[in-house]
Design an enzyme around this catalytic site. Sequence first.
Site, PDB file in Angstrom:
ATOM      1  N   ASN A   1      30.724  22.891  29.206  1.00 58.51           N
ATOM      2  CA  ASN A   1      29.359  23.404  29.039  1.00 58.51           C
ATOM      3  C   ASN A   1      28.343  22.277  28.924  1.00 58.51           C
ATOM      4  O   ASN A   1      27.222  22.383  29.426  1.00 58.51           O
ATOM      5  CB  ASN A   1      29.283  24.312  27.810  1.00 58.51           C
ATOM      6  CG  ASN A   1      29.703  25.732  28.150  1.00 58.51           C
ATOM      7  OD1 ASN A   1      29.983  26.042  29.314  1.00 58.51           O
ATOM      8  ND2 ASN A   1      29.762  26.598  27.162  1.00 58.51           N
TER       9      ASN A   1
ATOM     10  N   CYS B   1      25.596  30.255  25.113  1.00 58.40           N
ATOM     11  CA  CYS B   1      26.590  29.171  25.108  1.00 58.40           C
ATOM     12  C   CYS B   1      26.007  27.760  25.169  1.00 58.40           C
ATOM     13  O   CYS B   1      26.238  26.967  24.265  1.00 58.40           O
ATOM     14  CB  CYS B   1      27.577  29.375  26.254  1.00 58.40           C
ATOM     15  SG  CYS B   1      28.598  30.832  25.998  1.00 58.40           S
TER      16      CYS B   1
ATOM     17  N   ARG C   1      19.983  35.890  24.039  1.00 59.45           N
ATOM     18  CA  ARG C   1      20.172  34.797  23.089  1.00 59.45           C
ATOM     19  C   ARG C   1      19.619  33.490  23.671  1.00 59.45           C
ATOM     20  O   ARG C   1      19.971  33.101  24.778  1.00 59.45           O
ATOM     21  CB  ARG C   1      21.655  34.657  22.719  1.00 59.45           C
ATOM     22  CG  ARG C   1      22.121  35.789  21.811  1.00 59.45           C
ATOM     23  CD  ARG C   1      23.601  35.706  21.503  1.00 59.45           C
ATOM     24  NE  ARG C   1      24.427  36.200  22.587  1.00 59.45           N
ATOM     25  CZ  ARG C   1      25.757  36.369  22.500  1.00 59.45           C
ATOM     26  NH1 ARG C   1      26.366  36.095  21.370  1.00 59.45           N
ATOM     27  NH2 ARG C   1      26.449  36.819  23.527  1.00 59.45           N
TER      28      ARG C   1
HETATM   29  P1  NAD Z   1      29.378  38.462  20.797  1.00 61.11           P
HETATM   30  O1  NAD Z   1      28.422  38.163  19.699  1.00 61.11           O
HETATM   31  O2  NAD Z   1      28.928  39.204  21.999  1.00 61.11           O
HETATM   32  O3  NAD Z   1      30.641  39.248  20.198  1.00 61.11           O
HETATM   33  C1  NAD Z   1      31.304  38.894  19.019  1.00 61.11           C
HETATM   34  C2  NAD Z   1      31.889  40.174  18.423  1.00 61.11           C
HETATM   35  O4  NAD Z   1      32.738  39.825  17.324  1.00 61.11           O
HETATM   36  C3  NAD Z   1      30.840  41.129  17.860  1.00 61.11           C
HETATM   37  O5  NAD Z   1      30.987  42.408  18.444  1.00 61.11           O
HETATM   38  C4  NAD Z   1      31.134  41.164  16.337  1.00 61.11           C
HETATM   39  O6  NAD Z   1      30.861  42.415  15.753  1.00 61.11           O
HETATM   40  C5  NAD Z   1      32.618  40.846  16.327  1.00 61.11           C
HETATM   41  N1  NAD Z   1      33.125  40.330  15.044  1.00 61.11           N
HETATM   42  C6  NAD Z   1      32.563  39.425  14.215  1.00 61.11           C
HETATM   43  N2  NAD Z   1      33.363  39.229  13.148  1.00 61.11           N
HETATM   44  C7  NAD Z   1      34.452  40.009  13.298  1.00 61.11           C
HETATM   45  C8  NAD Z   1      35.625  40.256  12.555  1.00 61.11           C
HETATM   46  N3  NAD Z   1      35.847  39.616  11.398  1.00 61.11           N
HETATM   47  N4  NAD Z   1      36.531  41.139  13.030  1.00 61.11           N
HETATM   48  C9  NAD Z   1      36.303  41.793  14.198  1.00 61.11           C
HETATM   49  N5  NAD Z   1      35.214  41.607  14.960  1.00 61.11           N
HETATM   50  C10 NAD Z   1      34.304  40.730  14.515  1.00 61.11           C
HETATM   51  O7  NAD Z   1      29.994  37.042  21.206  1.00 61.11           O
HETATM   52  P2  NAD Z   1      30.469  36.566  22.667  1.00 61.11           P
HETATM   53  O8  NAD Z   1      29.306  36.215  23.490  1.00 61.11           O
HETATM   54  O9  NAD Z   1      31.503  37.503  23.175  1.00 61.11           O
HETATM   55  O10 NAD Z   1      31.172  35.188  22.271  1.00 61.11           O
HETATM   56  C11 NAD Z   1      32.386  35.139  21.556  1.00 61.11           C
HETATM   57  C12 NAD Z   1      32.910  33.710  21.617  1.00 61.11           C
HETATM   58  O11 NAD Z   1      33.201  33.352  22.968  1.00 61.11           O
HETATM   59  C13 NAD Z   1      31.909  32.660  21.116  1.00 61.11           C
HETATM   60  O12 NAD Z   1      32.623  31.634  20.470  1.00 61.11           O
HETATM   61  C14 NAD Z   1      31.281  32.145  22.391  1.00 61.11           C
HETATM   62  O13 NAD Z   1      30.803  30.837  22.271  1.00 61.11           O
HETATM   63  C15 NAD Z   1      32.451  32.197  23.342  1.00 61.11           C
HETATM   64  N6  NAD Z   1      32.092  32.336  24.769  1.00 61.11           N
HETATM   65  C16 NAD Z   1      31.076  33.166  25.137  1.00 61.11           C
HETATM   66  C17 NAD Z   1      30.763  33.299  26.488  1.00 61.11           C
HETATM   67  C18 NAD Z   1      29.615  34.183  26.929  1.00 61.11           C
HETATM   68  O14 NAD Z   1      29.202  34.049  28.079  1.00 61.11           O
HETATM   69  N7  NAD Z   1      29.095  35.073  26.097  1.00 61.11           N
HETATM   70  C19 NAD Z   1      31.502  32.618  27.462  1.00 61.11           C
HETATM   71  C20 NAD Z   1      32.559  31.809  27.045  1.00 61.11           C
HETATM   72  C21 NAD Z   1      32.842  31.673  25.690  1.00 61.11           C
END
Ligand code: NAD
Length: 442
Positions: free
Chosen positions: A214, A266, A334
């Site tokens: 990234n 990200c 975001r």
């Molecule tokens: P998001 O905020 O869309 O989703 C996270 C989810 O986790 C939420 O629905 C939240 O309610 C849930 N959550 C939080 N605590 C919890 C718990 N204790 N038990 C169960 N559920 C719980 O986040 P995202 O965009 O999917 O990103 C998740 C991870 O992946 C991050 O570390 C991000 O950096 C990484 N990532 C994101 C992308 C992207 O394009 N969005 C791409 C690659 C990696």
Amino acid sequence: MKISIVGTGYVGLVTGTCFSEVGIDVTCVDIDKKKIDDLNNGIIPIYEPGLDDMVTRNMEKERLHFTTSIQKALEECEVIFIAVGTPPDEDGSADLQYVISVARNIGKYMKDYLLVVTKSTVPVGTAPKVRAAIEEELAARGAKIEFDVASNPEFLKEGAAVDDFLKPDRIVIGLESKRAEELMQRLYKPFTLNGHPVIFMDITSAELTKYAANSMLATKISFMNDIANLCEIVGANVNMVRKGIGSDTRIGSKFIYPGVGYGGSCFPKDVKALIKTARDYEYPLRVLQAVEEVNDHQKMVMFHKIKKHFGNDLKGRTIGMWGLSFKPNTDDMREAPALVLIHELVAAGATVKAYDPVAIPETQRIIGDKITYAKDMYDAIDGADCLLMVTEWPEFRFPDFTEVKKLLKNHVIFDGRNIYDVKEMEEQGFTYYCIGINTSRI
Ligand code: NAD
């Protein structure tokens, strides 16, 4: 094979759905009860092309399940993925509280051998913390159960996430046991039959790979934005420079488009977190610090152009904005550059009337009625003092410029993504501003 995914956001939902698509029994867990209730009622909480149909199909086949109960998800589960958020902490580091809280719950309720895979983007040194949290909970209940930890960072792009997951450029897996390797080989086999490589490595390297990837992409964007700004000063055309350098295969033509700065869930947070990790090890990542600085500057470039055009006074001006999401094909707001632009424009006394094909509800959730929301792209510019193009959704690429002229009070376009042609804009009679071409000199 039965697996579970904890965290049903952009990454967790896509991951779980794509694994179920190839016949694996998947349970997705989230603490957000509304999200789980919605999913169980067929309502998909995010906009991601192709995802709705796939979720519905696999729910009907009864191999994709949604629950708020991690205990239920751990029943007969062989592999559990942690895909919760890792938002930036105040000092820029990744906030690991959600990851560790999931690890604790796993330790509390696991019954048999389990492979615990972190898919969230987490800094170097997280795997031992996940291991320790699980071990502590096992010890607290006097349980002796074997488990492995692994790191499997996700590289999907929002807007093309389903395709990216099904046909990945590569799959990176960090692990430390043969048993974990065999499980991951089996799990990913359907996605690698066509030659997409799985790259196995140690866990620390896997954790760092995601941040390095990234950060490299963010570097390309900031570099090009910096060059674009220089182009304007010296009278060069950044579109030509981009083509000129992009044709060099060592550089490549992707990710060198100038614009309003990178945003999204990200790049901003991962660049910050990597700078912080390096600082913790007393190594300053000088290039990345500059990448951030350039990006902060870039988000303001269009605002300054608008302000200058209107004689440094935006009071009473209406800006018709096209695009809100941080990039096309997603409703993710975001760190969207649009939010910075809105903030500055409104603070300077302007009114913003915006249209986005999918991100209006999410914007409304974040900033409420700070701006007016338009019903379509033409409504957004009806009576506006100018058009500001922020997100290059396909539908904005070929507008009816006669209509645009009719609707705008002043024939001025600020194109934050360089999607229009300078010559054509002039022929149409617009005052046209973009990034990296000083149009006033042409
Ligand atoms: P998001 O905020 O869309 O989703 C996270 C989810 O986790 C939420 O629905 C939240 O309610 C849930 N959550 C939080 N605590 C919890 C718990 N204790 N038990 C169960 N559920 C719980 O986040 P995202 O965009 O999917 O990103 C998740 C991870 O992946 C991050 O570390 C991000 O950096 C990484 N990532 C994101 C992308 C992207 O394009 N969005 C791409 C690659 C990696």
